[in-house]
Write an enzyme that holds these catalytic residues in place. Structure first.
Site, PDB file in Angstrom:
ATOM      1  N   HIS A  64     -42.679 -29.875 104.186  1.00 54.19           N
ATOM      2  CA  HIS A  64     -43.429 -29.072 105.154  1.00 54.19           C
ATOM      3  C   HIS A  64     -43.012 -27.608 105.184  1.00 54.19           C
ATOM      4  CE1 HIS A  64     -44.912 -32.938 106.326  1.00 54.19           C
ATOM      5  NE2 HIS A  64     -45.662 -32.426 107.293  1.00 54.19           N
ATOM      6  N   ARG A  74     -50.759 -33.456 137.079  1.00 56.64           N
ATOM      7  CA  ARG A  74     -49.353 -33.620 136.674  1.00 56.64           C
ATOM      8  C   ARG A  74     -49.090 -34.880 135.852  1.00 56.64           C
ATOM      9  NH1 ARG A  74     -48.544 -31.468 141.794  1.00 56.64           N
ATOM     10  NH2 ARG A  74     -48.026 -29.264 141.599  1.00 56.64           N
ATOM     11  N   ASN A  92     -39.711 -33.068 108.177  1.00 54.75           N
ATOM     12  CA  ASN A  92     -40.240 -31.825 107.608  1.00 54.75           C
ATOM     13  C   ASN A  92     -40.148 -31.726 106.089  1.00 54.75           C
ATOM     14  OD1 ASN A  92     -41.429 -30.313 109.505  1.00 54.75           O
ATOM     15  ND2 ASN A  92     -39.525 -29.408 110.228  1.00 54.75           N
ATOM     16  N   HIS A 124     -53.974 -30.416 105.514  1.00 46.66           N
ATOM     17  CA  HIS A 124     -52.530 -30.403 105.745  1.00 46.66           C
ATOM     18  C   HIS A 124     -51.774 -31.329 104.774  1.00 46.66           C
ATOM     19  CE1 HIS A 124     -48.655 -30.469 107.693  1.00 46.66           C
ATOM     20  NE2 HIS A 124     -48.772 -31.773 107.859  1.00 46.66           N
ATOM     21  N   GLU A 180     -36.803 -33.519 119.209  1.00 44.85           N
ATOM     22  CA  GLU A 180     -36.569 -32.739 118.005  1.00 44.85           C
ATOM     23  C   GLU A 180     -35.363 -31.804 118.092  1.00 44.85           C
ATOM     24  OE1 GLU A 180     -40.150 -31.106 116.377  1.00 44.85           O
ATOM     25  OE2 GLU A 180     -39.259 -31.110 114.392  1.00 44.85           O
ATOM     26  N   HIS A 229     -46.177 -25.269 105.012  1.00 48.52           N
ATOM     27  CA  HIS A 229     -46.611 -24.334 106.061  1.00 48.52           C
ATOM     28  C   HIS A 229     -46.899 -22.946 105.490  1.00 48.52           C
ATOM     29  CE1 HIS A 229     -44.517 -27.101 109.188  1.00 48.52           C
ATOM     30  NE2 HIS A 229     -45.767 -27.463 108.969  1.00 48.52           N
ATOM     31  N   LYS A 247     -45.847 -35.946 120.458  1.00 50.80           N
ATOM     32  CA  LYS A 247     -46.096 -34.509 120.455  1.00 50.80           C
ATOM     33  C   LYS A 247     -47.557 -34.282 120.761  1.00 50.80           C
ATOM     34  CE  LYS A 247     -42.826 -32.702 117.071  1.00 50.80           C
ATOM     35  NZ  LYS A 247     -42.797 -31.938 115.806  1.00 50.80           N
ATOM     36  N   GLU A 257     -48.431 -38.199 103.727  1.00 48.14           N
ATOM     37  CA  GLU A 257     -47.400 -38.371 104.764  1.00 48.14           C
ATOM     38  C   GLU A 257     -46.691 -39.722 104.610  1.00 48.14           C
ATOM     39  OE1 GLU A 257     -46.445 -35.971 106.785  1.00 48.14           O
ATOM     40  OE2 GLU A 257     -48.160 -34.638 107.135  1.00 48.14           O
ATOM     41  N   ARG A 296     -34.865 -35.467 113.802  1.00 44.77           N
ATOM     42  CA  ARG A 296     -36.328 -35.466 113.655  1.00 44.77           C
ATOM     43  C   ARG A 296     -36.797 -34.427 112.629  1.00 44.77           C
ATOM     44  NH1 ARG A 296     -40.687 -36.392 118.520  1.00 44.77           N
ATOM     45  NH2 ARG A 296     -42.553 -36.194 117.261  1.00 44.77           N
ATOM     46  N   LYS A 328     -41.070 -43.663 111.144  1.00 41.07           N
ATOM     47  CA  LYS A 328     -41.144 -42.487 112.019  1.00 41.07           C
ATOM     48  C   LYS A 328     -40.593 -42.825 113.407  1.00 41.07           C
ATOM     49  CE  LYS A 328     -43.761 -38.661 113.874  1.00 41.07           C
ATOM     50  NZ  LYS A 328     -45.007 -37.920 114.051  1.00 41.07           N
TER      51      LYS A 328
HETATM   52  N1  LIG Z   1     -48.665 -35.147 117.253  1.00 41.50           N
HETATM   53  C1  LIG Z   1     -48.113 -35.237 116.069  1.00 41.50           C
HETATM   54  O1  LIG Z   1     -46.992 -35.689 115.903  1.00 41.50           O
HETATM   55  C2  LIG Z   1     -48.897 -34.795 114.878  1.00 41.50           C
HETATM   56  C3  LIG Z   1     -48.491 -35.170 113.596  1.00 41.50           C
HETATM   57  C4  LIG Z   1     -49.258 -34.792 112.528  1.00 41.50           C
HETATM   58  C5  LIG Z   1     -50.401 -34.037 112.724  1.00 41.50           C
HETATM   59  N2  LIG Z   1     -50.760 -33.675 113.976  1.00 41.50           N
HETATM   60  C6  LIG Z   1     -51.984 -32.890 114.214  1.00 41.50           C
HETATM   61  O2  LIG Z   1     -53.079 -33.645 113.778  1.00 41.50           O
HETATM   62  C7  LIG Z   1     -54.110 -32.764 113.348  1.00 41.50           C
HETATM   63  C8  LIG Z   1     -54.621 -33.252 112.018  1.00 41.50           C
HETATM   64  O3  LIG Z   1     -55.118 -34.554 112.184  1.00 41.50           O
HETATM   65  P1  LIG Z   1     -56.230 -35.154 111.219  1.00 41.50           P
HETATM   66  O4  LIG Z   1     -55.800 -34.989 109.834  1.00 41.50           O
HETATM   67  O5  LIG Z   1     -56.539 -36.515 111.739  1.00 41.50           O
HETATM   68  O6  LIG Z   1     -57.444 -34.134 111.411  1.00 41.50           O
HETATM   69  P2  LIG Z   1     -58.752 -34.167 112.319  1.00 41.50           P
HETATM   70  O7  LIG Z   1     -58.503 -34.744 113.640  1.00 41.50           O
HETATM   71  O8  LIG Z   1     -59.314 -32.805 112.268  1.00 41.50           O
HETATM   72  O9  LIG Z   1     -59.698 -35.147 111.504  1.00 41.50           O
HETATM   73  C9  LIG Z   1     -60.150 -34.770 110.235  1.00 41.50           C
HETATM   74  C10 LIG Z   1     -61.676 -34.850 110.116  1.00 41.50           C
HETATM   75  O10 LIG Z   1     -62.064 -36.212 109.999  1.00 41.50           O
HETATM   76  C11 LIG Z   1     -63.042 -36.537 110.984  1.00 41.50           C
HETATM   77  N3  LIG Z   1     -62.874 -37.944 111.267  1.00 41.50           N
HETATM   78  C12 LIG Z   1     -61.978 -38.537 112.087  1.00 41.50           C
HETATM   79  N4  LIG Z   1     -62.049 -39.850 111.973  1.00 41.50           N
HETATM   80  C13 LIG Z   1     -63.028 -40.128 111.080  1.00 41.50           C
HETATM   81  C14 LIG Z   1     -63.559 -41.324 110.547  1.00 41.50           C
HETATM   82  N5  LIG Z   1     -63.079 -42.507 110.881  1.00 41.50           N
HETATM   83  N6  LIG Z   1     -64.562 -41.227 109.651  1.00 41.50           N
HETATM   84  C15 LIG Z   1     -65.039 -40.004 109.259  1.00 41.50           C
HETATM   85  N7  LIG Z   1     -64.552 -38.850 109.708  1.00 41.50           N
HETATM   86  C16 LIG Z   1     -63.565 -38.913 110.621  1.00 41.50           C
HETATM   87  C17 LIG Z   1     -62.747 -35.586 112.103  1.00 41.50           C
HETATM   88  O11 LIG Z   1     -63.821 -35.443 112.970  1.00 41.50           O
HETATM   89  C18 LIG Z   1     -62.407 -34.317 111.326  1.00 41.50           C
HETATM   90  O12 LIG Z   1     -63.569 -33.675 110.915  1.00 41.50           O
HETATM   91  C19 LIG Z   1     -53.513 -31.375 113.295  1.00 41.50           C
HETATM   92  O13 LIG Z   1     -53.997 -30.643 114.391  1.00 41.50           O
HETATM   93  C20 LIG Z   1     -52.030 -31.625 113.432  1.00 41.50           C
HETATM   94  O14 LIG Z   1     -51.360 -30.569 114.105  1.00 41.50           O
HETATM   95  C21 LIG Z   1     -50.037 -34.046 115.045  1.00 41.50           C
HETATM   96 ZN   LIG Z   2     -47.333 -33.270 108.255  1.00 41.49          ZN
END
Ligand SMILES: NC(=O)c1ccc[n+]([C@@H]2O[C@H](COP(=O)([O-])OP(=O)(O)OC[C@H]3O[C@@H](n4cnc5c(N)ncnc54)[C@H](O)[C@@H]3O)[C@@H](O)[C@H]2O)c1
Ligand SMILES: [Zn+2]
Length: 349
Positions: free
Chosen positions: A236, A112, A233, A253, A225, A240, A134, A176, A229, A215
Site C-alpha cells: 500500500h 451519538r 499496508n 485500488h 492501528e 497510494h 474503520k 487484497e 495493524r 485480518k
Molecule cells: N473500512 C475499511 O477497512 C476499508 C478497507 C478497504 C477499503 N475500504 C474502502 O472501500 C472503498 C472501496 O470499496 P469497493 O472496492 O467495494 O468499491 P465501491 O464500493 O466503489 O464498489 C465498486 C463498484 O462496484 C459496484 N458494485 C458493488 N457491488 C456490486 C455488485 N454486486 N455487482 C455489480 N456492481 C457492484 C459499486 O456500485 C461500484 O460502482 C474505498 O472507499 C476504500 O477506502 C475500506
Molecule cells: Zn487496500
C-alpha cells in the site's frame, strides 16, 4: 482541585460475520437500507424479501468514490431525521466499501450512535472493508481523513452478490486476499496457487473466510492501528503513490495494490529478504487474475517524495512492510534512500 472522571470500562465490540447465502432477519425496529442505484437494481429485491422490520426505508445515494463525502453523509442523516429514526433504529449498508464506510460513519454519529449491519457486495468489501470497524469519508485533503472506528452489529457475506461484479472489480478484491496470504500464511498462498477463485465457489468461500480470519486476528490485537495493524499496508505504501499520481483514475485500488506488492517485493529482493523464485511466484499469482504488475514511474524523485505525504508515514520515516518469504513479513523503517531509489529505477521503463 480536580475531579476524576472514571470511564474505564470494558466495551465488548465483538460481532459475527456470517458467510452464507443471505437468509435475512426479523426485527421490531425501524430499518433503513442504504445503497446506490446500481447495486439496488441488481440485488435489492432479494435483500428486501428477506428483511422483516417494523418499518423499512430505502435510502439511495449516488455511486462512486467521489461521493464518499460529508455531503452524502448529511443527505443520509437528513433522511433518517425525516423518517424519525431513533436510537434503537438500524441501518443496513448494501454495497461495496464506499457504502459500507459511509453507512458505518453515519451509524456512529446519528444521535451519538445507532446499530448497523453490513451486506458487502464487492469482493474487496467482503474480505477487507467489512472487517475492522474503520468508517469514514474523503475530503479535499485526502482519503478517509474523516471518520470513526465503529463496529457493525453483524456482517452478512453472500458470494451470490459477486456474480454481477465486473471482472476487474473481482480481481481487485483478490489482490487484497493475496496480500493477506503473502503476509501471514504460506499454506493459504499455496491454496490460492492451486485454485481459481473465479470458478470455484467453495474455494472462494474458503478464501474469503481465511482472509477475514487473518485480518480479524490483526485487528483484534490492534483495533485502533497503533502498531501491528500497519502490516496490512503491505504493497500500500507504493499503491497510494501510484493512485495519487494517476488521479485515482487509471487503477482500481486493488490493482494499485497489486503493483505495490510487486514493488515491495522488488525492494525485499534487493535487501536480500525475499528470494527470486518466491518473488516470481507472487507475481505469477497476481497475473493469474489479470492484475497489473507494471507501472512506469515518470519521475523517481517525485515518486519518492510522495511517500512522505502518506498519512501513515511517521516522523519523516517511511515504514515498509516486506515479506522475507511467503507467509512471513518484516517491518523496515531504516532503508537507505539509495536502495529505494535503485528499486524505483527498475520501474522507470
Ligand atoms: N473500512 C475499511 O477497512 C476499508 C478497507 C478497504 C477499503 N475500504 C474502502 O472501500 C472503498 C472501496 O470499496 P469497493 O472496492 O467495494 O468499491 P465501491 O464500493 O466503489 O464498489 C465498486 C463498484 O462496484 C459496484 N458494485 C458493488 N457491488 C456490486 C455488485 N454486486 N455487482 C455489480 N456492481 C457492484 C459499486 O456500485 C461500484 O460502482 C474505498 O472507499 C476504500 O477506502 C475500506
Ligand atoms: Zn487496500
Amino acid at each position: 482541585m480536580k475531579v476524576d472522571i472514571k470511564l474505564k470500562k470494558e466495551i465488548d465490540n465483538s460481532y459475527e460475520i456470517i458467510i452464507d447465502s443471505f437468509r435475512g432477519f426479523e426485527t421490531d425496529v425501524k430499518v433503513a437500507i442504504v445503497s446506490n442505484a446500481k447495486v439496488s437494481g441488481l440485488h435489492l429485491e432479494k435483500v428486501l424479501s428477506k428483511i422483516k422490520a417494523k418499518e423499512l426505508y430505502i435510502i439511495t445515494i449516488p455511486d462512486g468514490e467521489e461521493h464518499k463525502s460529508l455531503n452524502t453523509i448529511e443527505y443520509i442523516l437528513n433522511r433518517l431525521f425525516e423518517h424519525q429514526f431513533d436510537r434503537k433504529s438500524l441501518l443496513v449498508a448494501l454495497g461495496g466499501g464506499v457504502i459500507g464506510d459511509m453507512v458505518g460513519f453515519v451509524a456512529s454519529i446519528y444521535q451519538r450512535g445507532i446499530e448497523f449491519i453490513q451486506i458487502p457486495t464487492t469482493l474487496l468489501s467482503q474480505v477487507d472493508a467489512s472487517v475492522g470497524g474503520k468508517t469514514g469519508v474523503n475530503n479535499s485533503f485526502g482519503k478517509n481523513l474523516i471518520g470513526a472506528f465503529y463496529q457493525p452489529k453483524g456482517v452478512y457475506i453472500d458470494i451470490d452478490f459477486l456474480h454481477t461484479l465486473p471482472k476487474r472489480e473481482f480481481s481487485a478484491g483478490v489482490a487484497e486476499i493475496i496480500k493477506m496470504a503473502v503476509m501471514f500464511d504460506r499454506s493459504f498462498f499455496e491454496f490460492l496457487e492451486n485454485s481459481d477463485l473465479r470458478d470455484n465457489q467453495e474455494d472462494l468461500k474458503k478464501a474469503i473466510k481465511k482472509s477475514i480470519e487473518l485480518k480479524a486476528a490483526v485487528v483484534s490485537k490492534d483495533e485502533k492501528e497503533q502498531g501491528i495493524r500497519a502490516v496490512l499496508n503491505y504493497g500500500h505504501t507504493f499503491a497510494h503513490v501510484i493512485e495519487k499520481e494517476t488521479n485515482y483514475q487509471q487503477f482500481l485500488h486493488g490493482e494499485a495494490v497489486a503493483i505495490g506488492i510487486v514493488m515491495a517485493n522488488e525492494l525485499a529482493y534487493n535487501l536480500n529478504l525475499l528470494n527470486k523464485s518466491e518473488k516470481e511466484r507472487i507475481k505469477k499469482l497476481l497475473q493469474k487474475y489479470n492484475l497489473p504488475t507494471l507501472y512506469k514511474i515518470k519521475n523517481i524523485d517525485s515518486f519518492y517524495e510522495s511517500f512522505f505525504l502518506d498519512k501513515k508515514t511517521k516522523n519523516k520515516k517511511i515504514t515498509f512492510v516486506l515479506p522475507f518469504s511467503i507467509g512471513n513479513f518484516n517491518k523496515k523503517d531504516d532503508i537507505d534512500k539509495k536502495i529505494i531509489l535503485n528499486v524505483l529505477e527498475k520501474f522507470k521503463n
